[in-house]
Design a protein around this motif. Structure first.
Motif, PDB file in Angstrom:
ATOM      1  N   LYS A   1       0.834  -1.203   0.000  1.00 53.60           N
ATOM      2  CA  LYS A   1       0.000   0.000   0.000  1.00 53.60           C
ATOM      3  C   LYS A   1       0.869   1.254   0.000  1.00 53.60           C
ATOM      4  CE  LYS A   1      -4.342  -1.144   0.173  1.00 53.60           C
ATOM      5  NZ  LYS A   1      -5.197  -0.875  -0.953  1.00 53.60           N
ATOM      6  N   ALA A   2       1.927   1.245   0.804  1.00 56.34           N
ATOM      7  CA  ALA A   2       2.821   2.406   0.871  1.00 56.34           C
ATOM      8  C   ALA A   2       3.474   2.663  -0.481  1.00 56.34           C
ATOM      9  CB  ALA A   2       3.881   2.188   1.944  1.00 56.34           C
ATOM     10  N   ARG A   3       3.891   1.603  -1.148  1.00 58.97           N
ATOM     11  CA  ARG A   3       4.498   1.758  -2.477  1.00 58.97           C
ATOM     12  C   ARG A   3       3.482   2.301  -3.467  1.00 58.97           C
ATOM     13  NH1 ARG A   3       7.046  -2.711  -2.363  1.00 58.97           N
ATOM     14  NH2 ARG A   3       5.380  -4.002  -3.168  1.00 58.97           N
TER      15      ARG A   3
ATOM     16  N   LYS B   1      -3.848  12.574   6.864  1.00 66.34           N
ATOM     17  CA  LYS B   1      -3.829  13.261   5.569  1.00 66.34           C
ATOM     18  C   LYS B   1      -3.309  14.683   5.709  1.00 66.34           C
ATOM     19  CE  LYS B   1      -7.595  10.558   3.643  1.00 66.34           C
ATOM     20  NZ  LYS B   1      -9.006  10.531   3.294  1.00 66.34           N
ATOM     21  N   LEU B   2      -3.725  15.399   6.773  1.00 67.52           N
ATOM     22  CA  LEU B   2      -3.241  16.761   6.996  1.00 67.52           C
ATOM     23  C   LEU B   2      -1.735  16.768   7.201  1.00 67.52           C
ATOM     24  CD1 LEU B   2      -3.767  19.791   7.513  1.00 67.52           C
ATOM     25  CD2 LEU B   2      -4.104  19.192   9.925  1.00 67.52           C
ATOM     26  N   GLY B   3      -1.229  15.824   7.995  1.00 68.80           N
ATOM     27  CA  GLY B   3       0.213  15.737   8.218  1.00 68.80           C
ATOM     28  C   GLY B   3       0.980  15.458   6.939  1.00 68.80           C
ATOM     29  N   ILE B   4       0.465  14.555   6.122  1.00 69.37           N
ATOM     30  CA  ILE B   4       1.123  14.230   4.853  1.00 69.37           C
ATOM     31  C   ILE B   4       1.083  15.424   3.911  1.00 69.37           C
ATOM     32  CG2 ILE B   4       0.945  12.782   2.786  1.00 69.37           C
ATOM     33  CD1 ILE B   4       0.096  10.493   4.663  1.00 69.37           C
ATOM     34  N   ILE B   5      -0.031  16.148   3.893  1.00 66.87           N
ATOM     35  CA  ILE B   5      -0.137  17.339   3.041  1.00 66.87           C
ATOM     36  C   ILE B   5       0.857  18.401   3.492  1.00 66.87           C
ATOM     37  CG2 ILE B   5      -1.653  19.280   2.459  1.00 66.87           C
ATOM     38  CD1 ILE B   5      -3.963  17.226   2.381  1.00 66.87           C
ATOM     39  N   ILE B   6       0.997  18.603   4.806  1.00 69.05           N
ATOM     40  CA  ILE B   6       1.962  19.581   5.311  1.00 69.05           C
ATOM     41  C   ILE B   6       3.374  19.201   4.884  1.00 69.05           C
ATOM     42  CG2 ILE B   6       3.051  20.460   7.426  1.00 69.05           C
ATOM     43  CD1 ILE B   6       0.266  20.368   8.723  1.00 69.05           C
ATOM     44  N   ILE B   7       3.711  17.933   5.019  1.00 70.02           N
ATOM     45  CA  ILE B   7       5.045  17.468   4.634  1.00 70.02           C
ATOM     46  C   ILE B   7       5.275  17.670   3.139  1.00 70.02           C
ATOM     47  CG2 ILE B   7       6.498  15.408   4.407  1.00 70.02           C
ATOM     48  CD1 ILE B   7       5.137  14.418   7.028  1.00 70.02           C
TER      49      ILE B   7
ATOM     50  N   LEU C   1       8.603  18.031  10.582  1.00 72.38           N
ATOM     51  CA  LEU C   1       8.433  17.463  11.920  1.00 72.38           C
ATOM     52  C   LEU C   1       7.033  17.736  12.454  1.00 72.38           C
ATOM     53  CD1 LEU C   1      11.866  18.296  13.584  1.00 72.38           C
ATOM     54  CD2 LEU C   1      11.020  16.073  12.841  1.00 72.38           C
ATOM     55  N   ILE C   2       6.517  18.934  12.203  1.00 73.69           N
ATOM     56  CA  ILE C   2       5.150  19.256  12.622  1.00 73.69           C
ATOM     57  C   ILE C   2       4.159  18.342  11.905  1.00 73.69           C
ATOM     58  CG2 ILE C   2       3.355  21.039  12.534  1.00 73.69           C
ATOM     59  CD1 ILE C   2       5.625  23.088  13.001  1.00 73.69           C
ATOM     60  N   GLY C   3       4.364  18.123  10.605  1.00 77.17           N
ATOM     61  CA  GLY C   3       3.492  17.235   9.839  1.00 77.17           C
ATOM     62  C   GLY C   3       3.527  15.809  10.363  1.00 77.17           C
ATOM     63  N   VAL C   4       4.717  15.319  10.714  1.00 77.57           N
ATOM     64  CA  VAL C   4       4.842  13.969  11.264  1.00 77.57           C
ATOM     65  C   VAL C   4       4.135  13.878  12.614  1.00 77.57           C
ATOM     66  CG1 VAL C   4       6.503  12.314  12.226  1.00 77.57           C
ATOM     67  CG2 VAL C   4       6.937  13.356  10.012  1.00 77.57           C
ATOM     68  N   LEU C   5       4.315  14.895  13.458  1.00 78.37           N
ATOM     69  CA  LEU C   5       3.647  14.877  14.767  1.00 78.37           C
ATOM     70  C   LEU C   5       2.128  14.919  14.629  1.00 78.37           C
ATOM     71  CD1 LEU C   5       5.969  17.201  16.878  1.00 78.37           C
ATOM     72  CD2 LEU C   5       5.675  14.733  17.081  1.00 78.37           C
TER      73      LEU C   5
ATOM     74  N   SER D   1       8.689   5.599   2.542  1.00 81.19           N
ATOM     75  CA  SER D   1       9.061   5.303   3.924  1.00 81.19           C
ATOM     76  C   SER D   1       8.132   5.994   4.916  1.00 81.19           C
ATOM     77  CB  SER D   1      10.514   5.703   4.181  1.00 81.19           C
ATOM     78  OG  SER D   1      10.670   7.102   4.047  1.00 81.19           O
ATOM     79  N   ILE D   2       7.753   7.236   4.646  1.00 88.67           N
ATOM     80  CA  ILE D   2       6.868   7.949   5.572  1.00 88.67           C
ATOM     81  C   ILE D   2       5.491   7.294   5.603  1.00 88.67           C
ATOM     82  CG2 ILE D   2       5.637  10.128   5.943  1.00 88.67           C
ATOM     83  CD1 ILE D   2       8.199  11.529   4.898  1.00 88.67           C
ATOM     84  N   ILE D   3       4.937   7.005   4.439  1.00 86.53           N
ATOM     85  CA  ILE D   3       3.611   6.382   4.381  1.00 86.53           C
ATOM     86  C   ILE D   3       3.655   4.982   4.986  1.00 86.53           C
ATOM     87  CG2 ILE D   3       1.816   5.524   2.821  1.00 86.53           C
ATOM     88  CD1 ILE D   3       2.563   7.918   0.973  1.00 86.53           C
ATOM     89  N   GLY D   4       4.716   4.221   4.704  1.00 85.22           N
ATOM     90  CA  GLY D   4       4.858   2.887   5.297  1.00 85.22           C
ATOM     91  C   GLY D   4       4.965   2.957   6.809  1.00 85.22           C
TER      92      GLY D   4
END
Length: 160
Positions: free
Chosen positions: A45-47, A111-117, A145-149, A89-92
């Motif tokens: 899925k991540a890929r 989704k918000l965190g991924i969009i920020i990143i 880092l904010i997006g990951v958190l 790697s981030i999505i996985g």
């Protein structure tokens, strides 16, 4: 044509270290019975999702070229591989944490965190290309880092 020995050393030592880390990680996962159906499902899925990020990156790069910004092939390929492998790697990681954590992550926060990143990486990459100064990419560390958190923090209302 100039030969960059530092670039050659970095390119091939990075590849060798990456392959060693991949092999060692798989060996440890096999030892701990971590290579099960869930593992393969998560990383498949991540890929799949990372190809969407790569497609978006391609459109941004094509748009830059259409606006008259000249980008070398090496920079384009570097941006594409960083976008693809980084998003994979981030999505996985997010999917692995979500599947193993008893407190479910809220999909809208992920989704918000991924969009920020993604936006911070795209914006600071564009600024770096326009100014010919790669150090602007360092400014993307804090928003990332904010997006990951944001993405990895479970919803406190659902965990009670």
């Amino acid at each position: 044509m100039e030969v960059s020995f530092g670039g050659i050393i970095g390119l091939y030592s990075g590849m060798i270290l990456g392959l060693f880390a991949w092999w060692f990680g798989r060996k440890q996962a096999r030892k701990n019975r971590g290579l099960d159906e869930l593992y393969f499902h998560i990383w498949q899925k991540a890929r799949s999702y990372s190809w969407y990020v790569t497609l978006g990156t391609l459109y941004v790069l094509f748009s830059l070229i259409l606006f008259g910004i000249e980008i070398s092939a090496a920079i384009v390929l570097s941006i594409l591989i960083i976008a693809h492998l980084g998003s994979w790697s981030i999505i996985g990681g997010v999917l692995s944490i979500n599947m193993s954590n008893p407190d479910l992550l809220e999909p809208s926060r992920v989704k918000l965190g991924i969009i920020i990143i993604a936006v911070s990486i795209i914006v600071f990459t564009i600024i770096s290309i326009l100014t010919n100064n790669w150090k602007f990419l360092l400014f993307s560390i804090l928003p990332n880092l904010i997006g990951v958190l944001i993405a990895l923090t479970p919803n406190k209302n659902n965990s009670e």
